[in-house]
Design a protein around this motif. Structure first.
Motif, PDB file in Angstrom:
ATOM      1  N   THR A 102       0.839  -1.199   0.000  1.00  0.00           N
ATOM      2  CA  THR A 102       0.000   0.000   0.000  1.00  0.00           C
ATOM      3  C   THR A 102       0.877   1.252   0.000  1.00  0.00           C
ATOM      4  N   LYS A 103       1.900   1.262   0.860  1.00  0.00           N
ATOM      5  CA  LYS A 103       2.819   2.398   0.900  1.00  0.00           C
ATOM      6  C   LYS A 103       3.568   2.534  -0.421  1.00  0.00           C
ATOM      7  N   LEU A 104       4.003   1.400  -0.967  1.00  0.00           N
ATOM      8  CA  LEU A 104       4.752   1.416  -2.221  1.00  0.00           C
ATOM      9  C   LEU A 104       3.909   1.992  -3.359  1.00  0.00           C
ATOM     10  N   GLU A 105       2.660   1.534  -3.460  1.00  0.00           N
ATOM     11  CA  GLU A 105       1.780   2.019  -4.523  1.00  0.00           C
ATOM     12  C   GLU A 105       1.495   3.512  -4.380  1.00  0.00           C
ATOM     13  N   GLY A 106       1.492   4.022  -3.157  1.00  0.00           N
ATOM     14  CA  GLY A 106       1.229   5.430  -2.927  1.00  0.00           C
ATOM     15  C   GLY A 106       2.397   6.342  -3.263  1.00  0.00           C
ATOM     16  N   SER A 112       9.048   2.804  -7.775  1.00  0.00           N
ATOM     17  CA  SER A 112       7.968   2.136  -7.037  1.00  0.00           C
ATOM     18  C   SER A 112       6.988   1.474  -8.001  1.00  0.00           C
ATOM     19  N   ASP A 113       6.722   2.114  -9.126  1.00  0.00           N
ATOM     20  CA  ASP A 113       5.832   1.512 -10.130  1.00  0.00           C
ATOM     21  C   ASP A 113       6.440   0.229 -10.694  1.00  0.00           C
ATOM     22  N   LEU A 114       7.758   0.236 -10.934  1.00  0.00           N
ATOM     23  CA  LEU A 114       8.451  -0.941 -11.442  1.00  0.00           C
ATOM     24  C   LEU A 114       8.334  -2.098 -10.442  1.00  0.00           C
ATOM     25  N   ILE A 115       8.618  -1.810  -9.175  1.00  0.00           N
ATOM     26  CA  ILE A 115       8.576  -2.850  -8.144  1.00  0.00           C
ATOM     27  C   ILE A 115       7.143  -3.347  -7.939  1.00  0.00           C
ATOM     28  N   THR A 116       6.182  -2.425  -7.906  1.00  0.00           N
ATOM     29  CA  THR A 116       4.779  -2.813  -7.728  1.00  0.00           C
ATOM     30  C   THR A 116       4.332  -3.741  -8.849  1.00  0.00           C
ATOM     31  N   GLY A 117       4.658  -3.386 -10.071  1.00  0.00           N
ATOM     32  CA  GLY A 117       4.287  -4.224 -11.216  1.00  0.00           C
ATOM     33  C   GLY A 117       4.911  -5.599 -11.138  1.00  0.00           C
ATOM     34  N   PHE A 118       6.173  -5.641 -10.748  1.00  0.00           N
ATOM     35  CA  PHE A 118       6.879  -6.912 -10.606  1.00  0.00           C
ATOM     36  C   PHE A 118       6.212  -7.782  -9.542  1.00  0.00           C
ATOM     37  N   ILE A 119       5.937  -7.191  -8.390  1.00  0.00           N
ATOM     38  CA  ILE A 119       5.338  -7.947  -7.287  1.00  0.00           C
ATOM     39  C   ILE A 119       3.959  -8.467  -7.682  1.00  0.00           C
ATOM     40  N   LEU A 155      18.224   1.606  -4.909  1.00  0.00           N
ATOM     41  CA  LEU A 155      16.812   1.245  -5.066  1.00  0.00           C
ATOM     42  C   LEU A 155      16.152   1.090  -3.706  1.00  0.00           C
ATOM     43  N   ILE A 156      16.830   0.406  -2.791  1.00  0.00           N
ATOM     44  CA  ILE A 156      16.286   0.209  -1.447  1.00  0.00           C
ATOM     45  C   ILE A 156      16.105   1.558  -0.753  1.00  0.00           C
ATOM     46  N   ASP A 157      17.070   2.449  -0.903  1.00  0.00           N
ATOM     47  CA  ASP A 157      16.938   3.786  -0.306  1.00  0.00           C
ATOM     48  C   ASP A 157      15.718   4.520  -0.860  1.00  0.00           C
ATOM     49  N   ILE A 158      15.505   4.413  -2.174  1.00  0.00           N
ATOM     50  CA  ILE A 158      14.392   5.120  -2.819  1.00  0.00           C
ATOM     51  C   ILE A 158      13.047   4.637  -2.280  1.00  0.00           C
ATOM     52  N   VAL A 159      12.925   3.340  -2.072  1.00  0.00           N
ATOM     53  CA  VAL A 159      11.634   2.800  -1.621  1.00  0.00           C
ATOM     54  C   VAL A 159      11.605   2.539  -0.114  1.00  0.00           C
ATOM     55  N   SER A 160      12.582   3.076   0.617  1.00  0.00           N
ATOM     56  CA  SER A 160      12.660   2.791   2.052  1.00  0.00           C
ATOM     57  C   SER A 160      11.427   3.257   2.818  1.00  0.00           C
ATOM     58  N   SER A 161      10.744   4.282   2.339  1.00  0.00           N
ATOM     59  CA  SER A 161       9.547   4.734   3.045  1.00  0.00           C
ATOM     60  C   SER A 161       8.395   3.745   2.913  1.00  0.00           C
ATOM     61  N   ALA A 162       8.552   2.744   2.050  1.00  0.00           N
ATOM     62  CA  ALA A 162       7.518   1.715   1.895  1.00  0.00           C
ATOM     63  C   ALA A 162       7.836   0.462   2.701  1.00  0.00           C
ATOM     64  N   ARG A 163       8.922   0.509   3.482  1.00  0.00           N
ATOM     65  CA  ARG A 163       9.248  -0.669   4.297  1.00  0.00           C
ATOM     66  C   ARG A 163       8.152  -0.913   5.301  1.00  0.00           C
ATOM     67  N   ALA A 164       7.826  -2.176   5.474  1.00  0.00           N
ATOM     68  CA  ALA A 164       6.774  -2.562   6.422  1.00  0.00           C
ATOM     69  C   ALA A 164       7.297  -2.448   7.838  1.00  0.00           C
ATOM     70  N   SER A 165       6.426  -2.070   8.733  1.00  0.00           N
ATOM     71  CA  SER A 165       6.794  -2.075  10.147  1.00  0.00           C
ATOM     72  C   SER A 165       6.174  -3.316  10.752  1.00  0.00           C
ATOM     73  N   ALA A 166       7.030  -4.156  11.297  1.00  0.00           N
ATOM     74  CA  ALA A 166       6.581  -5.419  11.881  1.00  0.00           C
ATOM     75  C   ALA A 166       6.558  -5.295  13.383  1.00  0.00           C
TER      76      ALA A 166
END
Length: 177
Positions: A102-106, A112-119, A155-166
């Motif tokens: 959800t965070k990634l898609e937002g 993020s679009d590349l990763i979302t599509g892949f997933i 890439l990880i830095d760019i999408v780091s705000s989409a990391r899940a909090s467990a």
């Protein structure tokens, strides 16, 4: 690596020492992700898994057989091989990010679009139901980074705000005993 001839049992216990805490953390994360207390788990298993036993596994104080580990994972509705992979990555020090879709898609960035599509494509091919989070494997991160023209760490830095909090796997649950 083969064990030394002198004492196979001693070699095995030394080589497996870091596994028990990681097994415990992984089992606790799986249980908490299902929203289950130790008592809920005991009830769901018809007392095959007693709260004190599971708490001992989760703290890394008790050994668990492979058969019992697999039974517990299935009871928690998570493939044993997924949990084992998580354990091995932790023991080997390999980090693979857990992404909140959800965070990634937002985010709405090209990465993020590349990763979302892949997933979404992977989930569709696996026939898996919709999930909220997914762990990106190291190989997947490398391929996605290459496709995005980035290094994996970028890439990880760019999408780091989409990391899940467990949930904190080391927090003591209310019904730990």
């Amino acid at each position: 690596m083969s064990p030394p001839d002198t004492d196979v049992e001693d070699w095995e216990s030394k080589s497996m020492r870091p596994m028990a805490p990681e097994i415990g953390r992984a089992l606790r994360r799986a249980r908490l992700a299902r929203g289950m207390t130790l008592n809920d788990l005991a009830d769901a298993s018809a007392d095959r898994f007693r709260p004190t036993s599971v708490a001992g596994y989760e703290r890394g104080e008790r050994k668990i057989s492979l058969a019992r580990f697999c039974d517990l994972c299935r009871l928690l509705d998570i493939p044993p091989e997924r949990v084992l992979g998580e354990i091995l990555r932790a023991v080997e020090g390999r980090w693979e990010p857990e992404i909140d879709l959800t965070k990634l898609e937002g985010m709405r960035t090209p990465e993020s679009d590349l990763i979302t599509g892949f997933i979404r494509q992977v989930l569709s091919q696996r026939g898996e139901r919709e999930v909220e989070t997914i762990v990106l494997r190291a190989g997947d991160v490398e391929v996605l980074a290459s496709a995005a023209g980035r290094r994996p760490d970028e890439l990880i830095d760019i999408v780091s705000s989409a990391r899940a909090s467990a949930p904190d796997p080391d927090a003591q649950p209310e019904d730990a005993e």
